[in-house]
Design a protein around this motif. Structure first.
Motif: not given
Length: 261
Positions: A40-51, A190-203
């Protein structure tokens, strides 16, 4: 994943284990949620400036090749170096050694010779897959702007390129990783506030003291189980007690006891 500690037959969760092997730990069925990781970012980030910036994700640094409010393309930037045109250096990545020479053409193109292998002409943000499966990525490129000046390129060599699209399986080097999905939080266009990665088992998988679980694609999160600690032991023994009885010897709360059955 609401893991439940239990004793189970290890072969029910791991096909590489011999039959009737008991285990104590955590058995997970297929498509069971292991964990969710959220940055989670402390404040939302402009996606275009992350590049073309660096992103620290699960303790590892990645280089952002492309970004939008629904997709991120990252390069594993474990080994990074800067070269002037015509110069050489040596990098080590994932235990492999790479001898690299850079030749910059004009102000916006570069070709590399890596362990004798020559890449295509690349620009800032481009990637190139090497013959051993590793990826080279151009992080920045500055051509000489004055007479006698030096052209400089910054590049990385890593395990590959990761693509995260909201609601889809993560892709590593164009291959989908089953069970690992990403969601990019967008409070506004155009803004990003957080990135979530969900990990589920395959098998089906088992987490025991002899086998840890490592998140596919990212390797930055691992679940391990140190095993059980027993402050005292109790031994139960079944033995013959003549022609008509079996003796059961064990330990109860008040001490040892033997019973004929």
């Amino acid at each position: 994943a609401n893991l439940s500690l239990s004793q189970f037959n290890a072969e029910n969760f791991d096909s590489n284990v011999s039959a009737t092997t008991p285990a104590i730990g955590f058995g997970l069925d297929s498509d069971a949620n292991v964990l969710n990781y959220t940055l989670t970012f402390q404040s939302a980030v402009n996606a275009s400036k992350m590049k073309y910036s660096n992103l620290n994700l699960m303790g590892r640094e990645y280089y952002v090749l492309d970004a939008s409010d629904s997709s991120l393309t990252l390069l594993d930037s474990a080994s990074t170096a800067t070269l002037s045109s015509g110069k050489s250096t040596t990098l080590t990545s994932s235990g492999k050694t790479y001898s690299v020479t850079a030749n910059i053409y004009g102000t916006d193109q570069v070709a590399f010779t890596i362990n004798g292998e020559t890449t295509d002409l690349l620009s800032k943000g481009d990637t190139y897959k090497l013959s051993d499966g590793s990826y080279l990525g151009v992080k920045s490129l500055a051509g000489a702007t004055v007479s006698g000046g030096s052209s400089i390129v910054q590049f990385s060599i890593g395990s590959g390129k990761i693509i995260m699209n909201t609601g889809s399986d993560v892709q590593v080097n164009s291959n989908s990783v089953t069970g690992v999905k990403s969601t990019i939080g967008t409070p506004s266009t155009g803004m990003i506030s957080n990135i979530t990665i969900q990990w589920n088992t395959g098998d089906t998988v088992a987490l025991t003291k002899d086998k840890a679980l490592t998140m596919p694609a990212f390797d930055g999160v691992k679940l391990s189980f140190a095993g059980m600690t027993y402050p005292s032991t109790e031994t139960t023994q079944v033995s013959n007690d003549g022609n008509t009885a079996v003796k059961l010897s064990t330990v109860v709360q008040n001490g040892p006891v033997s019973l004929d059955i």
